[in-house]
Scaffold this motif. Structure first.
Motif, short mmCIF file in Angstrom:
data_model
loop_
_atom_site.label_atom_id
_atom_site.label_comp_id
_atom_site.label_asym_id
_atom_site.label_seq_id
_atom_site.Cartn_x
_atom_site.Cartn_y
_atom_site.Cartn_z
N ARG A 122 0.80 -1.23 0.00
CA ARG A 122 0.00 0.00 0.00
C ARG A 122 0.83 1.28 0.00
NH1 ARG A 122 -5.30 -0.69 3.91
NH2 ARG A 122 -6.17 -2.55 2.90
N LEU A 123 2.00 1.24 0.60
CA LEU A 123 2.81 2.44 0.74
C LEU A 123 3.80 2.56 -0.41
CD1 LEU A 123 3.57 4.85 2.64
CD2 LEU A 123 5.32 3.32 3.63
N TYR A 124 3.88 3.76 -1.00
CA TYR A 124 4.87 4.00 -2.04
C TYR A 124 5.41 5.42 -1.96
CZ TYR A 124 0.86 5.85 -4.82
OH TYR A 124 -0.25 6.53 -5.27
N ALA A 125 6.65 5.55 -2.43
CA ALA A 125 7.34 6.84 -2.41
C ALA A 125 7.29 7.45 -3.80
CB ALA A 125 8.78 6.67 -1.96
N ILE A 126 7.24 8.78 -3.84
CA ILE A 126 7.22 9.48 -5.13
C ILE A 126 8.30 10.56 -5.14
CG2 ILE A 126 4.75 9.04 -5.35
CD1 ILE A 126 5.78 12.61 -4.99
N GLY A 127 8.80 10.84 -6.33
CA GLY A 127 9.75 11.94 -6.53
C GLY A 127 9.35 12.70 -7.78
N ARG A 128 9.64 13.99 -7.80
CA ARG A 128 9.26 14.80 -8.96
C ARG A 128 10.24 15.94 -9.15
NH1 ARG A 128 3.27 17.55 -10.02
NH2 ARG A 128 3.50 17.81 -12.29
N ILE A 129 10.63 16.17 -10.39
CA ILE A 129 11.49 17.29 -10.74
C ILE A 129 10.81 18.08 -11.86
CG2 ILE A 129 13.72 18.02 -11.66
CD1 ILE A 129 14.90 15.43 -10.58
N GLN A 130 10.63 19.37 -11.63
CA GLN A 130 10.16 20.28 -12.67
C GLN A 130 11.23 21.35 -12.87
OE1 GLN A 130 5.84 21.45 -12.53
NE2 GLN A 130 5.94 20.52 -10.51
N THR A 131 11.55 21.64 -14.11
CA THR A 131 12.60 22.63 -14.34
C THR A 131 12.32 23.46 -15.59
OG1 THR A 131 14.98 22.96 -14.66
CG2 THR A 131 14.03 20.98 -15.64
N GLN A 132 12.68 24.72 -15.49
CA GLN A 132 12.67 25.64 -16.63
C GLN A 132 14.08 26.22 -16.83
OE1 GLN A 132 9.52 27.87 -14.72
NE2 GLN A 132 8.16 27.51 -16.46
N ILE A 133 15.07 25.44 -16.48
CA ILE A 133 16.49 25.76 -16.59
C ILE A 133 16.90 26.83 -15.56
CG2 ILE A 133 18.38 26.36 -18.11
CD1 ILE A 133 16.80 23.78 -18.83
N VAL A 134 16.34 28.04 -15.64
CA VAL A 134 16.73 29.09 -14.70
C VAL A 134 16.04 28.94 -13.35
CG1 VAL A 134 17.26 30.74 -16.53
CG2 VAL A 134 14.96 30.66 -15.56
N GLN A 135 15.04 28.07 -13.28
CA GLN A 135 14.37 27.80 -12.01
C GLN A 135 13.85 26.37 -12.02
OE1 GLN A 135 11.59 31.01 -11.99
NE2 GLN A 135 10.23 30.11 -13.50
N SER A 136 13.86 25.76 -10.84
CA SER A 136 13.50 24.34 -10.75
C SER A 136 12.76 24.06 -9.44
CB SER A 136 14.75 23.45 -10.82
OG SER A 136 15.44 23.65 -12.04
N ASN A 137 12.07 22.94 -9.42
CA ASN A 137 11.32 22.50 -8.25
C ASN A 137 11.56 21.00 -8.08
OD1 ASN A 137 9.19 21.59 -6.49
ND2 ASN A 137 8.07 23.46 -6.95
N VAL A 138 12.05 20.61 -6.91
CA VAL A 138 12.35 19.20 -6.63
C VAL A 138 11.54 18.76 -5.42
CG1 VAL A 138 14.15 17.54 -6.05
CG2 VAL A 138 14.69 19.48 -7.54
N GLY A 139 10.82 17.62 -5.56
CA GLY A 139 9.96 17.19 -4.47
C GLY A 139 10.04 15.69 -4.21
N ALA A 140 9.63 15.31 -3.01
CA ALA A 140 9.55 13.90 -2.62
C ALA A 140 8.35 13.74 -1.69
CB ALA A 140 10.82 13.44 -1.94
N GLY A 141 7.76 12.54 -1.69
CA GLY A 141 6.60 12.34 -0.84
C GLY A 141 6.25 10.88 -0.66
N LEU A 142 5.17 10.66 0.08
CA LEU A 142 4.68 9.32 0.35
C LEU A 142 3.19 9.25 0.07
CD1 LEU A 142 6.47 8.55 3.75
CD2 LEU A 142 7.00 7.50 1.53
N ARG A 143 2.70 8.08 -0.36
CA ARG A 143 1.28 7.82 -0.58
C ARG A 143 0.90 6.51 0.11
NH1 ARG A 143 2.20 12.07 -2.51
NH2 ARG A 143 1.75 12.87 -4.60
N TRP A 144 -0.34 6.45 0.59
CA TRP A 144 -0.89 5.22 1.18
C TRP A 144 -2.15 4.86 0.41
CZ3 TRP A 144 0.74 1.64 4.62
CH2 TRP A 144 -0.20 0.74 5.11
#
Length: 209
Positions: free
Chosen positions: A49-71
């Motif tokens: 049931r439990l899984y980890a997620i990661g996400r990267i969004q980038t526009q070169i001059v600015q970026s967003n990096v995330g991590a999380g959990l889902r049940w």
């Protein structure tokens, strides 16, 4: 990638695509710009049931990096639900020689609930609701810096995603995210002078790898 069903333990799912964010008229007046960001997602099954997620969004001059959990929980043969939380860090820099030099970074949290309905084995619809929480913000222009560390909810977002076959064995995610918040990391460099929530529509498209 958005459907709230956990990958098998030890298995990984990935996707890559684009997110288009339209600028609110309150910030850019009559100019409406759709700003694309490269969007990479990864999921890893931890238990049934439990899984980890990661996400990267980038526009070169600015970026967003995330991590999380889902049940994830299966309510019926077709209906699934998954509460979760993501923590993201964003950063950006904008330099124009001898004229303008600014940079900013911050941390946000996104507690969420996703509900998914499986029409067929390959066609799935997901509706996701999120609270948008600011944890930290710092911006600097030259030697002048502004910092906020007030932990507060500054908006909400609702996402509607359809995942389906595209060509042969290729599957895609297509959807829309409607965010209503006081701040959007992609537009930090506009330095708005008013304190109120704005509507940020986003179109999301991704190839599931």
């Amino acid at each position: 990638m958005y459907f709230p069903q956990a990958p098998l333990p030890g298995k990984t799912r990935k996707s890559i695509g684009l997110v288009f964010t339209t600028t609110p008229p309150e910030l850019t007046e009559e100019i409406r710009v759709s700003v694309p960001a490269i969007d990479f997602n990864i999921q890893r099954g931890l238990t049934k049931r439990l899984y980890a997620i990661g996400r990267i969004q980038t526009q070169i001059v600015q970026s967003n990096v995330g991590a999380g959990l889902r049940w994830s929980s299966q309510l019926t043969d077709r209906l699934f639900i998954a509460p979760g939380i993501d923590i993201t860090g964003w950063f950006g820099a904008l330099a124009i020689k001898d004229v303008f030099n600014s940079q900013a970074y911050g941390v946000q949290a996104f507690p969420s609930v996703s509900v998914g309905y499986r029409f067929t084995r390959d066609v799935q619809l997901t509706v996701k609701s999120e609270a948008i929480m600011d944890l930290y913000y710092r911006s600097q222009v030259g030697n002048l810096a502004v910092t906020y560390d007030r932990r507060r909810v500054n908006g909400v977002a609702f996402t509607f995603m359809l995942e389906q076959p595209f060509y042969k064995q290729q599957h895609v995610s297509v959807g829309f995210r409607a965010a209503y918040s006081n701040f959007n990391w992609q537009l930090w460099s506009l330095y708005d002078t008013f304190d109120r929530n704005l509507f940020y529509p986003q179109f999301i498209f991704g190839f599931i790898l």
